[in-house]
Design a protein around this motif. Structure first.
Motif, short mmCIF file in Angstrom:
data_model
loop_
_atom_site.label_atom_id
_atom_site.label_comp_id
_atom_site.label_asym_id
_atom_site.label_seq_id
_atom_site.Cartn_x
_atom_site.Cartn_y
_atom_site.Cartn_z
N GLU A 17 -0.56 11.34 8.51
CA GLU A 17 0.19 10.19 9.03
C GLU A 17 0.54 10.35 10.51
O GLU A 17 0.50 9.38 11.26
CB GLU A 17 1.45 9.94 8.21
CG GLU A 17 1.19 9.40 6.83
CD GLU A 17 0.51 8.04 6.83
OE1 GLU A 17 0.69 7.25 7.77
OE2 GLU A 17 -0.21 7.77 5.85
N SER B 106 7.56 6.77 1.91
CA SER B 106 7.23 6.73 0.48
C SER B 106 6.46 7.97 0.05
O SER B 106 6.70 8.50 -1.04
CB SER B 106 6.44 5.46 0.14
OG SER B 106 5.21 5.45 0.81
N GLY B 107 5.55 8.47 0.87
CA GLY B 107 4.86 9.72 0.55
C GLY B 107 5.82 10.89 0.52
O GLY B 107 5.76 11.75 -0.36
N ASP C 126 6.69 3.05 6.44
CA ASP C 126 6.78 2.83 5.00
C ASP C 126 5.93 3.84 4.24
O ASP C 126 6.35 4.38 3.21
CB ASP C 126 6.38 1.39 4.65
CG ASP C 126 5.00 1.01 5.14
OD1 ASP C 126 4.46 1.68 6.04
OD2 ASP C 126 4.46 0.02 4.62
N LYS C 127 4.74 4.15 4.75
CA LYS C 127 3.88 5.14 4.10
C LYS C 127 4.43 6.55 4.26
O LYS C 127 4.35 7.37 3.35
CB LYS C 127 2.46 5.05 4.67
CG LYS C 127 1.80 3.74 4.38
CD LYS C 127 0.47 3.65 5.07
CE LYS C 127 -0.11 2.25 4.93
NZ LYS C 127 -1.30 2.08 5.73
N ASP D 38 -4.29 9.71 11.25
CA ASP D 38 -4.26 8.25 11.15
C ASP D 38 -4.13 7.60 12.52
O ASP D 38 -4.49 6.44 12.70
CB ASP D 38 -3.10 7.84 10.24
CG ASP D 38 -3.22 6.41 9.75
OD1 ASP D 38 -4.36 5.92 9.67
OD2 ASP D 38 -2.19 5.79 9.45
N HIS E 134 0.84 5.73 -1.74
CA HIS E 134 1.25 6.99 -1.12
C HIS E 134 2.30 7.69 -1.97
O HIS E 134 2.25 8.90 -2.16
CB HIS E 134 1.79 6.75 0.29
CG HIS E 134 0.73 6.51 1.30
ND1 HIS E 134 0.43 7.42 2.27
CD2 HIS E 134 -0.11 5.47 1.50
CE1 HIS E 134 -0.54 6.96 3.03
NE2 HIS E 134 -0.89 5.77 2.57
N TYR F 137 0.81 -1.22 0.00
CA TYR F 137 0.00 0.00 0.00
C TYR F 137 0.85 1.27 0.00
O TYR F 137 0.39 2.32 -0.44
CB TYR F 137 -0.96 -0.01 1.19
CG TYR F 137 -1.99 1.08 1.15
CD1 TYR F 137 -2.88 1.15 0.09
CD2 TYR F 137 -2.07 2.03 2.14
CE1 TYR F 137 -3.83 2.14 0.04
CE2 TYR F 137 -3.01 3.03 2.09
CZ TYR F 137 -3.89 3.08 1.04
OH TYR F 137 -4.82 4.07 0.98
N PHE F 138 2.08 1.18 0.47
CA PHE F 138 2.94 2.36 0.49
C PHE F 138 3.17 2.92 -0.92
O PHE F 138 3.44 4.10 -1.07
CB PHE F 138 4.28 2.04 1.17
CG PHE F 138 5.17 1.12 0.39
CD1 PHE F 138 6.12 1.63 -0.47
CD2 PHE F 138 5.05 -0.25 0.51
CE1 PHE F 138 6.95 0.79 -1.20
CE2 PHE F 138 5.87 -1.10 -0.21
CZ PHE F 138 6.82 -0.59 -1.07
N ASP G 191 3.23 4.32 10.58
CA ASP G 191 3.49 3.51 9.39
C ASP G 191 4.65 4.15 8.64
O ASP G 191 4.45 4.98 7.75
CB ASP G 191 2.25 3.46 8.49
CG ASP G 191 1.10 2.73 9.14
OD1 ASP G 191 1.36 1.78 9.87
OD2 ASP G 191 -0.06 3.12 8.88
N HIS H 112 -0.05 15.11 3.85
CA HIS H 112 0.56 13.79 4.08
C HIS H 112 1.05 13.62 5.51
O HIS H 112 0.67 12.66 6.20
CB HIS H 112 1.72 13.58 3.10
CG HIS H 112 2.50 12.34 3.36
ND1 HIS H 112 1.92 11.08 3.32
CD2 HIS H 112 3.80 12.13 3.66
CE1 HIS H 112 2.84 10.17 3.58
NE2 HIS H 112 3.99 10.78 3.79
#
Length: 137
Positions: free
Chosen positions: A90, A110-111, A106-107, A94, A54, A50-51, A104, A86
């Motif tokens: 996050e 990556s975002g 990874d998200k 979230d 993002h 899912y990342f 998270d 973003h």
């Protein structure tokens, strides 16, 4: 003190407008295509992949602002709005539905990488436009 140069591009012709819009639309379209393809092939939502959504979403969002405003100020506003959205989501939003504060990473990374890449591409794109306008002047 650094010299901050903002480039506003009232582009001189319709052909330049079309080329500029095509560049922005190409980035946005490729991001939409990539997310759609990945969703249909490996699945993104609710998986370990899912990342990637993002990354592509926050790569495309500043280009939407740049496409609408057609200048470097709009692109910078897009970068700022994307960053606030973003990282605000996050680090704060979230976390509201979780029993403990758990990030998270990874998200987040990556975002953030998508936002940084969008900044680099937009900066290079505007630099090339300014050089092209300077040659034609």
């Amino acid at each position: 003190m650094t010299n901050l140069r903002i480039t506003t591009l009232p582009l001189p012709s319709l052909s330049n407008d079309i080329i500029y819009a095509a560049k922005c639309a190409a980035v946005i379209g490729s991001c939409i295509f990539s997310v759609g393809y990945l969703q249909l092939s490996i699945g993104l939502y609710g998986t370990n992949h899912y990342f990637l959504s993002h990354f592509f979403f926050f790569l495309a969002l500043p280009f939407a602002f740049a496409l609408i405003g057609r200048d470097e100020i709009s692109a910078r506003i897009g970068i700022i709005v994307s960053s606030i959205f973003h990282f605000g989501y996050e680090f704060w939003e979230d976390q509201l539905d979780r029993p403990s504060y758990n990030l998270d990473w990874d998200k987040i990374v990556s975002g953030g990488a998508g936002i940084v890449l969008a900044h680099v591409i937009l900066k290079k794109m505007f630099k090339l436009e300014v050089e092209k306008l300077a040659r034609n002047a």
